[in-house]
Design a protein around this motif. Structure first.
Motif, PDB file in Angstrom:
ATOM      1  N   VAL A  93       0.855  -1.185   0.000  1.00 29.34           N
ATOM      2  CA  VAL A  93       0.000   0.000   0.000  1.00 29.34           C
ATOM      3  C   VAL A  93       0.891   1.235   0.000  1.00 29.34           C
ATOM      4  CG1 VAL A  93      -1.856  -1.179   1.243  1.00 29.34           C
ATOM      5  CG2 VAL A  93      -0.149   0.133   2.523  1.00 29.34           C
ATOM      6  N   PRO A  94       0.354   2.408  -0.382  1.00 29.49           N
ATOM      7  CA  PRO A  94       1.154   3.634  -0.340  1.00 29.49           C
ATOM      8  C   PRO A  94       1.584   3.969   1.092  1.00 29.49           C
ATOM      9  CG  PRO A  94      -0.812   3.948  -1.688  1.00 29.49           C
ATOM     10  CD  PRO A  94      -0.974   2.635  -0.991  1.00 29.49           C
ATOM     11  N   GLU A  95       2.701   4.666   1.206  1.00 29.92           N
ATOM     12  CA  GLU A  95       3.222   5.023   2.528  1.00 29.92           C
ATOM     13  C   GLU A  95       2.241   5.886   3.302  1.00 29.92           C
ATOM     14  OE1 GLU A  95       7.138   7.196   4.540  1.00 29.92           O
ATOM     15  OE2 GLU A  95       7.094   6.756   2.398  1.00 29.92           O
ATOM     16  N   THR A  96       1.551   6.807   2.614  1.00 30.80           N
ATOM     17  CA  THR A  96       0.585   7.668   3.307  1.00 30.80           C
ATOM     18  C   THR A  96      -0.564   6.857   3.892  1.00 30.80           C
ATOM     19  OG1 THR A  96      -0.471   8.075   1.157  1.00 30.80           O
ATOM     20  CG2 THR A  96       1.106   9.727   1.954  1.00 30.80           C
ATOM     21  N   THR A  97      -0.985   5.840   3.161  1.00 29.39           N
ATOM     22  CA  THR A  97      -2.056   4.961   3.666  1.00 29.39           C
ATOM     23  C   THR A  97      -1.599   4.234   4.920  1.00 29.39           C
ATOM     24  OG1 THR A  97      -2.932   4.641   1.438  1.00 29.39           O
ATOM     25  CG2 THR A  97      -3.538   3.001   3.090  1.00 29.39           C
ATOM     26  N   MET A  98      -0.371   3.733   4.889  1.00 22.83           N
ATOM     27  CA  MET A  98       0.138   3.002   6.044  1.00 22.83           C
ATOM     28  C   MET A  98       0.335   3.928   7.235  1.00 22.83           C
ATOM     29  SD  MET A  98       0.833   0.280   7.497  1.00 22.83           S
ATOM     30  CE  MET A  98       0.538  -0.753   6.057  1.00 22.83           C
ATOM     31  N   ALA A  99       0.820   5.138   7.014  1.00 19.82           N
ATOM     32  CA  ALA A  99       1.007   6.087   8.117  1.00 19.82           C
ATOM     33  C   ALA A  99      -0.322   6.367   8.802  1.00 19.82           C
ATOM     34  CB  ALA A  99       1.617   7.386   7.596  1.00 19.82           C
ATOM     35  N   ALA A 100      -1.378   6.555   8.007  1.00 18.75           N
ATOM     36  CA  ALA A 100      -2.695   6.807   8.583  1.00 18.75           C
ATOM     37  C   ALA A 100      -3.201   5.593   9.350  1.00 18.75           C
ATOM     38  CB  ALA A 100      -3.679   7.188   7.473  1.00 18.75           C
ATOM     39  N   ARG A 101      -2.928   4.412   8.831  1.00 18.43           N
ATOM     40  CA  ARG A 101      -3.381   3.165   9.482  1.00 18.43           C
ATOM     41  C   ARG A 101      -2.708   3.005  10.848  1.00 18.43           C
ATOM     42  NH1 ARG A 101      -2.872  -2.015   5.751  1.00 18.43           N
ATOM     43  NH2 ARG A 101      -4.401  -0.785   4.565  1.00 18.43           N
ATOM     44  N   ILE A 102      -1.409   3.273  10.908  1.00 21.26           N
ATOM     45  CA  ILE A 102      -0.674   3.153  12.169  1.00 21.26           C
ATOM     46  C   ILE A 102      -1.165   4.192  13.177  1.00 21.26           C
ATOM     47  CG2 ILE A 102       1.602   3.425  13.228  1.00 21.26           C
ATOM     48  CD1 ILE A 102       2.788   2.190  10.677  1.00 21.26           C
ATOM     49  N   THR A 103      -1.382   5.404  12.708  1.00 22.48           N
ATOM     50  CA  THR A 103      -1.880   6.465  13.592  1.00 22.48           C
ATOM     51  C   THR A 103      -3.243   6.100  14.173  1.00 22.48           C
ATOM     52  OG1 THR A 103      -0.656   8.174  12.393  1.00 22.48           O
ATOM     53  CG2 THR A 103      -2.522   8.897  13.727  1.00 22.48           C
ATOM     54  N   ARG A 104      -4.133   5.584  13.345  1.00 23.66           N
ATOM     55  CA  ARG A 104      -5.462   5.172  13.836  1.00 23.66           C
ATOM     56  C   ARG A 104      -5.346   4.072  14.880  1.00 23.66           C
ATOM     57  NH1 ARG A 104      -6.941   5.626   8.338  1.00 23.66           N
ATOM     58  NH2 ARG A 104      -6.775   3.369   8.082  1.00 23.66           N
ATOM     59  N   ALA A 105      -4.439   3.123  14.650  1.00 28.35           N
ATOM     60  CA  ALA A 105      -4.270   2.019  15.598  1.00 28.35           C
ATOM     61  C   ALA A 105      -3.765   2.527  16.948  1.00 28.35           C
ATOM     62  CB  ALA A 105      -3.309   0.981  15.021  1.00 28.35           C
ATOM     63  N   LYS A 106      -2.813   3.454  16.942  1.00 29.24           N
ATOM     64  CA  LYS A 106      -2.304   4.002  18.205  1.00 29.24           C
ATOM     65  C   LYS A 106      -3.398   4.757  18.952  1.00 29.24           C
ATOM     66  CE  LYS A 106       1.414   6.049  16.480  1.00 29.24           C
ATOM     67  NZ  LYS A 106       2.699   6.782  16.424  1.00 29.24           N
ATOM     68  N   LYS A 107      -4.175   5.535  18.215  1.00 22.86           N
ATOM     69  CA  LYS A 107      -5.259   6.279  18.857  1.00 22.86           C
ATOM     70  C   LYS A 107      -6.309   5.331  19.439  1.00 22.86           C
ATOM     71  CE  LYS A 107      -4.893  10.560  16.176  1.00 22.86           C
ATOM     72  NZ  LYS A 107      -5.545  11.438  15.171  1.00 22.86           N
ATOM     73  N   LYS A 108      -6.551   4.229  18.762  1.00 27.05           N
ATOM     74  CA  LYS A 108      -7.534   3.256  19.245  1.00 27.05           C
ATOM     75  C   LYS A 108      -7.075   2.625  20.553  1.00 27.05           C
ATOM     76  CE  LYS A 108     -11.240   0.673  18.761  1.00 27.05           C
ATOM     77  NZ  LYS A 108     -12.612   1.226  18.772  1.00 27.05           N
ATOM     78  N   ILE A 109      -5.786   2.313  20.652  1.00 23.33           N
ATOM     79  CA  ILE A 109      -5.254   1.725  21.886  1.00 23.33           C
ATOM     80  C   ILE A 109      -5.448   2.683  23.053  1.00 23.33           C
ATOM     81  CG2 ILE A 109      -3.082   1.125  23.046  1.00 23.33           C
ATOM     82  CD1 ILE A 109      -2.218  -0.281  20.532  1.00 23.33           C
ATOM     83  N   VAL A 110      -5.155   3.958  22.819  1.00 23.45           N
ATOM     84  CA  VAL A 110      -5.307   4.955  23.879  1.00 23.45           C
ATOM     85  C   VAL A 110      -6.776   5.144  24.242  1.00 23.45           C
ATOM     86  CG1 VAL A 110      -4.943   7.373  24.511  1.00 23.45           C
ATOM     87  CG2 VAL A 110      -3.183   6.141  23.226  1.00 23.45           C
ATOM     88  N   ALA A 111      -7.622   5.293  23.220  1.00 28.43           N
ATOM     89  CA  ALA A 111      -9.047   5.573  23.465  1.00 28.43           C
ATOM     90  C   ALA A 111      -9.745   4.395  24.138  1.00 28.43           C
ATOM     91  CB  ALA A 111      -9.740   5.907  22.152  1.00 28.43           C
ATOM     92  N   ALA A 112      -9.365   3.178  23.756  1.00 30.51           N
ATOM     93  CA  ALA A 112     -10.025   1.995  24.310  1.00 30.51           C
ATOM     94  C   ALA A 112      -9.395   1.532  25.616  1.00 30.51           C
ATOM     95  CB  ALA A 112      -9.994   0.856  23.284  1.00 30.51           C
ATOM     96  N   GLY A 113      -8.291   2.147  26.008  1.00 29.15           N
ATOM     97  CA  GLY A 113      -7.633   1.748  27.251  1.00 29.15           C
ATOM     98  C   GLY A 113      -7.107   0.327  27.202  1.00 29.15           C
ATOM     99  N   ILE A 114      -6.602  -0.107  26.048  1.00 28.30           N
ATOM    100  CA  ILE A 114      -6.102  -1.476  25.902  1.00 28.30           C
ATOM    101  C   ILE A 114      -4.844  -1.636  26.757  1.00 28.30           C
ATOM    102  CG2 ILE A 114      -5.118  -3.138  24.276  1.00 28.30           C
ATOM    103  CD1 ILE A 114      -6.850  -1.817  22.095  1.00 28.30           C
TER     104      ILE A 114
END
Length: 409
Positions: A145-166
């Motif tokens: 996938v394009p680098e920009t797509t992957m950067a957004a995917r990683i950012t969303r995953a980090k935010k999800k961990i914080v928001a969900a209190g994993i």
């Protein structure tokens, strides 16, 4: 390689896990560690490199995290509590069947990223970034996938961990089971990155591949299953050839030209024993397990051949044909084409490549080699030139350039 490059490359995941174990804030940890590395790049010199580079980075990152905590609301109350909690927190671990306790910070980090609240592709990408320290660009290449797509995917995953209190913890036995496929896939991708670096001066990153094997092996001890067992076999057999893959001059050494005396035969024996044990049990439990089994059987064929001439390419081609049914992909088709070419001739291999579309340099490299063997020199040179233009790995590109030059002007 500088001391800073070495510690970032070899110890990134351990440093992330160490800080995360204390602060439990993934959003702060990675940013602070990245800032510490940037400061080190600007200030370290040959004469002013700390005796303990990893310790320096952790200390600098810890200070930045504490500064951020102080700046947050209620920081005056929270900071002492965080420090006390980190100092008093008991070691977390899980008892396994042999009576030992698995307590591995890097595995804990992977299992956190593999939480079911995250999509599998986001979980694996985040693990590769945090645990293995791969660049976003190289992770994007692995996922095509394009680098920009992957950067957004990683950012969303980090935010999800914080928001969900994993939590940063090894979950209970039942919860571990549903995360192991993600752990296996992450280890597989990390191993692939170790043996096919998307960019840079190294043909392989043996320490990254070794860490991928270790994580899969620890996860298998934690919750034995055929998916992880076949994966450990596959990676161990391929990793056993690491010392023979690069020549004294740093050049790529193809499998047929490798000195098999430099293979790690003790690792091969252990892997083949685990393969025999696992393959004698019930049929593989999932498509992923079936895929790893077939790839492990291919690796076993190579590992068991005393000489290149003894390699049973017909059996390898048959295994790839089945693998293409279980887990179809352009990469599997290309690997099958190589095996068919070895067994039945270059034209038979080329026929399998008709219509195949795959990003990167590998497809035109294989096509160029098979065209050369078939006597189509002009087309072979064109395909190799295309591959060279797409290859970002320095050693592999030099190998391709040498092969093209052998074909004449």
């Amino acid at each position: 390689m500088t001391p800073l490059e070495r510690v970032v490359r070899e110890e990134w995941g351990r440093l992330v896990a160490l800080l995360l174990a204390q602060f439990r804030r993934i959003d702060l940890v990675e940013d602070a560690l990245g800032e510490a590395v940037a400061t080190a790049q600007a200030t370290w010199t040959d004469a002013a490199t700390p005796d303990n580079p990893a310790g320096w980075l952790v200390t600098a990152a810890r200070r930045r995290i504490l500064d951020r905590l102080r700046a947050e609301a209620m920081a005056a109350r929270k900071e002492p509590l965080l420090t006390v909690e980190a100092e008093r927190r008991p070691k977390e671990g899980v008892m396994v069947d042999d009576g030992s306790v698995v307590d591995d910070d890097l595995l804990r980090l992977v299992l956190m990223c593999a939480h079911p609240a995250l999509p599998p592709e986001g979980a694996s990408a985040l693990s590769l970034r945090l645990v293995m320290g791969l660049s976003t660009a190289d992770i994007a290449r692995l996922f095509l996938v394009p680098e920009t797509t992957m950067a957004a995917r990683i950012t969303r995953a980090k935010k999800k961990i914080v928001a969900a209190g994993i939590p940063f913890a090894i979950p209970g036995t039942d919860a571990i089971g549903e995360r192991l496929d993600v752990v296996a896939h992450t280890a597989y991708l990390a191993f692939t990155a170790g043996y096919a670096p998307g960019s840079g001066p190294d043909l392989l990153r043996a320490e990254l591949a070794g860490e991928a094997i270790r994580l899969a092996d620890v996860a298998h001890r934690l919750r034995p299953n055929d998916t992880l067992a076949f994966l450990v076999v596959l990676m161990t057999l391929q990793h056993s050839r690491r010392d023979a893959r690069v020549g004294p001059d740093g050049a790529l050494v193809l499998l047929a030209d490798q000195d098999r005396g430099r293979w790690h035969h003790d690792e091969i024996e252990r892997a083949l024993a685990l393969l025999a044990e696992t393959d004698s049990g019930p049929a593989p439990s999932s498509p992923l397990a079936r895929s790893y089994r077939l790839q492990a059987l291919v690796a076993a064929e190579h590992a068991s051949a005393p000489t290149p001439g003894d390699t049973r390419w017909d059996r390898i081609a048959s295994l790839y044909a089945v693998l293409e049914q279980v887990s179809p992909s352009p990469a599997v088709r290309v690997a099958r084409a190589v095996a068919v070419a070895e067994a039945d001739g270059a034209r038979a291999g080329l026929a399998l490549l008709d219509g195949v579309v795959m990003a990167g340099h590998r497809l035109p490299a294989v096509r160029g080699e098979l065209l050369a063997r078939a006597g189509d020199v002009v087309e072979a040179r064109a395909a190799l030139s295309e591959s060279i233009s797409l290859c970002d790995n320095d050693i592999e590109r030099r190998h391709l350039e040498g092969r093209r030059d052998e074909l004449g002007p």
